[in-house]
Design a protein around this motif. Sequence first.
Motif, PDB file in Angstrom:
ATOM      1  N   GLU A 743       0.832  -1.213   0.000  1.00 18.40           N
ATOM      2  CA  GLU A 743       0.000   0.000   0.000  1.00 18.40           C
ATOM      3  C   GLU A 743       0.863   1.259   0.000  1.00 18.40           C
ATOM      4  O   GLU A 743       0.578   2.229  -0.711  1.00 18.40           O
ATOM      5  N   ARG A 744       1.977   1.238   0.780  1.00 20.75           N
ATOM      6  CA  ARG A 744       2.868   2.400   0.805  1.00 20.75           C
ATOM      7  C   ARG A 744       3.484   2.653  -0.568  1.00 20.75           C
ATOM      8  O   ARG A 744       3.528   3.790  -1.051  1.00 20.75           O
ATOM      9  N   LEU A 745       3.948   1.578  -1.222  1.00 14.65           N
ATOM     10  CA  LEU A 745       4.546   1.734  -2.547  1.00 14.65           C
ATOM     11  C   LEU A 745       3.510   2.142  -3.600  1.00 14.65           C
ATOM     12  O   LEU A 745       3.825   2.891  -4.540  1.00 14.65           O
ATOM     13  N   GLU A 746       2.269   1.645  -3.461  1.00 17.64           N
ATOM     14  CA  GLU A 746       1.210   2.050  -4.390  1.00 17.64           C
ATOM     15  C   GLU A 746       0.945   3.549  -4.277  1.00 17.64           C
ATOM     16  O   GLU A 746       0.784   4.252  -5.282  1.00 17.64           O
ATOM     17  N   LYS A 747       0.907   4.078  -3.039  1.00 19.86           N
ATOM     18  CA  LYS A 747       0.690   5.516  -2.852  1.00 19.86           C
ATOM     19  C   LYS A 747       1.850   6.319  -3.434  1.00 19.86           C
ATOM     20  O   LYS A 747       1.648   7.373  -4.057  1.00 19.86           O
ATOM     21  N   GLU A 748       3.085   5.828  -3.235  1.00 21.73           N
ATOM     22  CA  GLU A 748       4.249   6.539  -3.765  1.00 21.73           C
ATOM     23  C   GLU A 748       4.207   6.566  -5.302  1.00 21.73           C
ATOM     24  O   GLU A 748       4.485   7.608  -5.922  1.00 21.73           O
ATOM     25  N   ALA A 749       3.818   5.426  -5.922  1.00 20.27           N
ATOM     26  CA  ALA A 749       3.715   5.396  -7.388  1.00 20.27           C
ATOM     27  C   ALA A 749       2.623   6.333  -7.878  1.00 20.27           C
ATOM     28  O   ALA A 749       2.781   7.033  -8.885  1.00 20.27           O
ATOM     29  N   GLY A 750       1.484   6.405  -7.172  1.00 17.55           N
ATOM     30  CA  GLY A 750       0.429   7.336  -7.560  1.00 17.55           C
ATOM     31  C   GLY A 750       0.873   8.778  -7.456  1.00 17.55           C
ATOM     32  O   GLY A 750       0.516   9.621  -8.282  1.00 17.55           O
TER      33      GLY A 750
END
Length: 906
Positions: A743-750
């Motif tokens: 979830e943290r990496l998904e937010k960073e990619a967004g």
Amino acid sequence: MRLLSARIRDYRIHRDLAVEFDPRFTVIAGPNQSGKSTLAEALHRALFLPVRTGGELQKGMQTSPFLSDPEVELCFEAASQRWTLRKRFAANRGSASLTDGRGVSLQGDEAEERLAHLVGTAAVARNRGAAEQLRERWGHLWVWQGSASNNPLASGQAAYDHDRLVERLQAGADLGVTSTLDLAVLEAIQERWNSVYTPGGANRAPQVRKGSALQLARAASEQAQDELTAIEASIAQQANDVQCYQQALESLSWISEQLPQQRLQKQALQERLARSRALQDLIGNQQPLLDAALKELSGLRQDRSQLSQQQLRIVALTEAQAPEQARLQELKEQLPAVQHDLQQVQQQLEQRQARSEETIATARSLEGRLSGIRLQREQQQLGERLATLEGLQGRLNRLDHDLAGLPEVDAPAVEHLRRLDAALRDARIRAESLSAGIELIRAGRPVLLNGHVLEPGTAQLLSQPAVLRVGDDVELRLLPGGGNDTAQAATAVDTARQALTSALAALNLPSLEAVVTAERRRSDLLAERQGLLGQIRSAGDPSKLRARQTALANQLAALSPEVGESAAEDLDTRILQLENTLQQAREQRDDASTALTSQQVVLQQASCRLEQHRQAITNAEQALRQQENQLLEARTLCESLLERYESLDALHTTIATGEQRCQELQTTLQSLRAELIELDPEGLSAEQLRLSRQIEQLELLERDANEARIRAEERLHSDGSTDLQAEREHKLAELESRLQDQERLEKEAGMLTLLRRLLEEEQNAMGSQYTAPILSRIGRYLGEVFPEAPEPSLVYDARGGFQELQWRRGSESAFKFDVLSSGAREQFAASLRVAMAEVLAEAYEGCLPVLFDDAFANSDPERQAGIHRMLQQAADQGLQVVLLTCDPERSRGITDASRVLLGSVA
């Protein structure tokens, strides 16, 4: 690119119109219906319309009544050269030529392609939409009548050369750039985004890059989920293993009862199969002995048959040799006669070949003499054409001399003088209608009018007050009616008379009738001169005719003396005689050639007969040799067979012994096969296979049951040593941690995607700097029209091009182009057009023509003066301005401009 001159022939109302263009500014003035818009259309179609265009477009260019195809000749400068373009619009008969400054000329499609390269825009396609496409070509430079108030940007990017305009703006010094820090930030964000995503494509969205942190986090989450699923499956498997252990024990108990019985049945069956295999081996040993005996017997029988056949063959071959030898002898005796016939045919062929060559030589001699006389006749005709040309040139010189002696008066000048004469008559009629008249019928005393004697029987008009005296004691003051109108009418008469007198004096002619006569005489001479020019052109180029005359003289000099022997005779008569003689010689030559061909065929036939006869002798000799070889072969074979068996009787005895041996072997094989059939080996094999499969299945079931029992025991022992529930709780905690990282990496990619999109939008917004060079030029040009120039604004979009054209005056709200008045739209559009042309001119060696056709009809005089200043400034910037107007008075303020007058404009 710069226009130099143009000439239009037979194009609508223009029979023959020549125009010279000023390098800076040209004003073409003329009243309505004088052909200004026709001139603009002809120039435009010369640049952008293919000459082979037909249909209504081509018909609309023709004169009425139609006399000749429309032609346009345009001279212009482009690509550092002077070019001359000539187009004749005649549908499929149309022609185009383009000549450069060195005299190199291109024709047809090559000329059209080169012209498209020079003007930067291809010609329109020859289809039904050609008329609409044509108006879009150079739509920003060519302002058609009635379209001056249209937005130049509304017609689409192709109409205002969008791509080349953006290219020049990108190359200009006024365009801003992105800072180094902005570029570094954008590059860093793009690099981080690229580490997470693939670029994607036109038909697919960007994907998460393989090996990136986000992809690894997703894979770890999926792996943790899979491991948790596996543990939960192990818990379910533990319960299933207990049931499997009980089922395996029950299967082993049933198999231990069935398997021994099946094995006893298989042992008894194997004993019977062993006997059947022994019988098969015996039969297999006896059968080769029988086959060998039968084969040997067959060979003996074949040798006996072959010996009998060869003996009969020897007798037949011996009898057939005698006729073949007789035939061979006969063929050899006939050979000399056939050879003699061939020699006679060859002699006849040589005689006819000599005759053919003689006739060919005669025909060639006559052809050479006929060619020489034809050259003499062509030389004589060339002399006559040159003499005709000299006479026509002399008449042309005399006409030019007569034209030089006449005043330069044309139909518009005559019409102008007629209007002046009519004005004088109208002024006289008005003056007479306003004046008083006096007529003296008789008088006994002297009568004086203004001190002059008035004779009886005379009449006089009075346009001003006059004094009338009758004798010495009567004095009257006569006052004509009309007041000041009478004096004005008299002044008008004097003015009209003076204008007519000045016009006649300028032409050095005494009267209007003399002017009409001179104009008719000049028109007739010009028409005659034009006809002479046409005759001279049709007669040919004198230099080429003289060159041809010299070439003919050289050819005649190279001919043999007998060819030119008839130079003094009537050439046509001599040519007719030689043509008849030549026809006869050619017929004789053809007859000799036909006879030669026929004789060659006869020779070929005789040669074939000789060759066939020789081939028949060869075939007969070869047949005799073959018969001798066959006879030798048959005798050799008979001798070999007799040597092998000593005699024919011994061969018969050997055959009888072989037949008895074969009979004994066949009896033994029949008894062995009967016993084998009784045992039925196939049935025994099938039963053995069935029992083997049943035993194998039971053994496999026993093995599977043991393995299932062992596996179940092992799993039950191992499951007892591992706490599956505790391991399940551990895997649940690990899965939750993996999902948090994902979830943290998904937010960073967004976030990276959002930053990248925002920076790209900001970078696209920098495209508005394209409008800055255009707007600065528009403001400069509008400053010539308005005391307080409006502030223009324009938006650039990479997909839609230049849009949202509007202006703001002072503190007012911005006004869109479409809501402005007609006059304001004309002025705003003109400033935009010359601004774009100024930018685009850099791609055309610093110059482009801009044409306005009656473009400012809605602008008041003050604004038109400002527009003229704007156009002069555009010319100062290197543009070539062409202004067509029906009101030349308003353009008087344009300085340094050439003027062309059409129609009857004074």
